[in-house]
Design a protein around this motif. Structure first.
Motif, mmCIF file in Angstrom:
data_model
loop_
_atom_site.group_PDB
_atom_site.id
_atom_site.type_symbol
_atom_site.label_atom_id
_atom_site.label_comp_id
_atom_site.label_asym_id
_atom_site.label_seq_id
_atom_site.Cartn_x
_atom_site.Cartn_y
_atom_site.Cartn_z
ATOM 1 N N GLN A 1 -7.042 -6.381 6.312
ATOM 2 C CA GLN A 1 -5.927 -7.107 6.913
ATOM 3 C C GLN A 1 -4.651 -6.270 6.119
ATOM 4 O O GLN A 1 -4.625 -6.615 4.810
ATOM 5 N N ARG A 2 -3.696 -5.397 6.654
ATOM 6 C CA ARG A 2 -2.758 -4.982 6.069
ATOM 7 C C ARG A 2 -1.587 -6.182 5.722
ATOM 8 O O ARG A 2 -1.562 -6.887 6.456
ATOM 9 N N TYR B 1 -6.157 -5.576 -0.078
ATOM 10 C CA TYR B 1 -6.208 -4.570 1.229
ATOM 11 C C TYR B 1 -6.688 -3.403 0.837
ATOM 12 O O TYR B 1 -7.691 -2.679 1.527
ATOM 13 N N ASN C 1 -2.152 1.598 8.934
ATOM 14 C CA ASN C 1 -3.105 0.706 9.244
ATOM 15 C C ASN C 1 -4.323 0.978 8.495
ATOM 16 O O ASN C 1 -4.409 1.949 7.906
ATOM 17 N N GLN C 2 -5.256 0.026 8.524
ATOM 18 C CA GLN C 2 -6.574 0.344 7.899
ATOM 19 C C GLN C 2 -7.534 1.663 8.019
ATOM 20 O O GLN C 2 -7.745 2.351 7.230
ATOM 21 N N ASP C 3 -7.208 2.131 9.313
ATOM 22 C CA ASP C 3 -8.019 3.368 9.866
ATOM 23 C C ASP C 3 -7.237 4.659 9.248
ATOM 24 O O ASP C 3 -7.963 5.547 8.745
ATOM 25 N N GLN C 4 -6.007 4.566 9.150
ATOM 26 C CA GLN C 4 -5.226 5.717 8.531
ATOM 27 C C GLN C 4 -5.308 5.868 7.112
ATOM 28 O O GLN C 4 -5.475 6.880 6.459
ATOM 29 N N THR D 1 -12.502 -6.862 8.546
ATOM 30 C CA THR D 1 -11.408 -6.295 9.036
ATOM 31 C C THR D 1 -10.510 -6.348 7.744
ATOM 32 O O THR D 1 -10.365 -7.210 7.441
ATOM 33 N N LYS E 1 1.657 -7.970 5.255
ATOM 34 C CA LYS E 1 2.788 -7.886 6.225
ATOM 35 C C LYS E 1 4.137 -7.600 5.290
ATOM 36 O O LYS E 1 4.328 -7.912 4.061
#
Length: 266
Positions: free
Chosen positions: A263-264, A63, A114-117, A261, A266
């Motif tokens: 994926q973070r 990730y 999340n990925q953007d942060q 994308t 879980k």
């Protein structure tokens, strides 16, 4: 005699310095070449890898590498390979070093949700390197003689003297116990460059505002280590909100070409 030798050494060092402009037009004095900075970054990163345990979680590594690789592929210079290491630690922190090195602590993933942060933080740290802030900081430490003498320089010739000072100047205060902070102008520049960088990499720049809101809540009154030398969160968030008008079109144009994308786990 010592004073004369020190003065001569100072003149020799300063003669080789470059005065240039930062991305915002601010004057910068850079004492070190890009090769010397890469050597310093390589040495510092190797030392950190010896001191800090790397995460063995394959999902987390995948990730973080996904986000970091998209950021570095948006850089203007594609010739430099970037090494990304995830360190197992509760520290809410990340850093980038000259020579192509990115370190992310697992504790950051509890705040960058999340990925953007996460891209906001990595983009910001890479921006410091891209804007020569690392060189500027190490040069400032050299000129002010913070805990050292100018005659002690030995980069690229038998090792690096005063490694802890230089690592502190690179923003690695967590590892060495003290830090020489970036100035507010440098932080603002890194915010601007980093948000544009993440947008070009297909990450939503609006997440930068939410990320810094999360940061301001983390760690109680003191906040996380990542914020220990940064401007006030209100000031930073206001600037990031103003930047959206420029960053969002970059994001809209780039996200169409993004195929993976991140994926973070879980």
């Amino acid at each position: 005699m010592k004073a004369i030798l020190l003065l001569l050494s100072s003149l020799l060092v300063l003669t080789g310095c470059a005065t240039t402009q930062s991305p915002s037009g601010r004057g910068q004095t850079l004492l070190f070449s890009s090769q010397q900075m890469s050597e310093l970054g390589n040495s510092s990163f190797a030392q950190i890898k010896q001191q800090e345990p790397a995460s063995q979680d394959k999902a987390i590594n995948s990730y973080v590498n996904c986000v970091a690789n998209r950021i570095t592929k948006a850089l203007p210079d594609q010739n430099l390979p970037w090494e990304v290491v995830v360190f197992e630690s509760e520290q809410v922190n990340a850093f980038a070093l000259p020579g192509g090195h990115i370190g992310v602590y697992t504790g950051l993933l509890n705040v960058a949700i999340n990925q953007d942060q996460l891209a906001t933080v990595i983009g910001h740290e890479v921006a410091h390197v891209l804007a020569n802030h690392s060189n500027e900081q190490v040069s400032r430490a050299q000129m002010t003689g913070a805990g050292m003498q100018l005659a002690d320089i030995a980069i690229g010739a038998g090792g690096i003297a005063d490694k802890e000072l230089y690592m502190a100047a690179l923003g690695l205060g967590v590892q060495v116990g003290y830090i020489l902070p970036y100035g507010r102008d440098q932080e603002s520049e890194a915010d601007i460059i980093g948000v544009e960088l993440m947008a070009k990499a297909g990450f939503d720049p609006a997440a930068s505002v939410e990320l810094w809101k999360n940061m301001s809540k983390a760690g109680g009154e003191q906040g996380p280590e990542l914020l220990s030398t940064h401007p006030s969160q209100g000031q930073r968030i206001a600037q990031l909100q103003q930047m959206q008008a420029k960053a969002q079109p970059l994001y809209q144009a780039s996200k169409l070409s993004v195929k993976n994308t991140c994926q973070r786990p879980k």
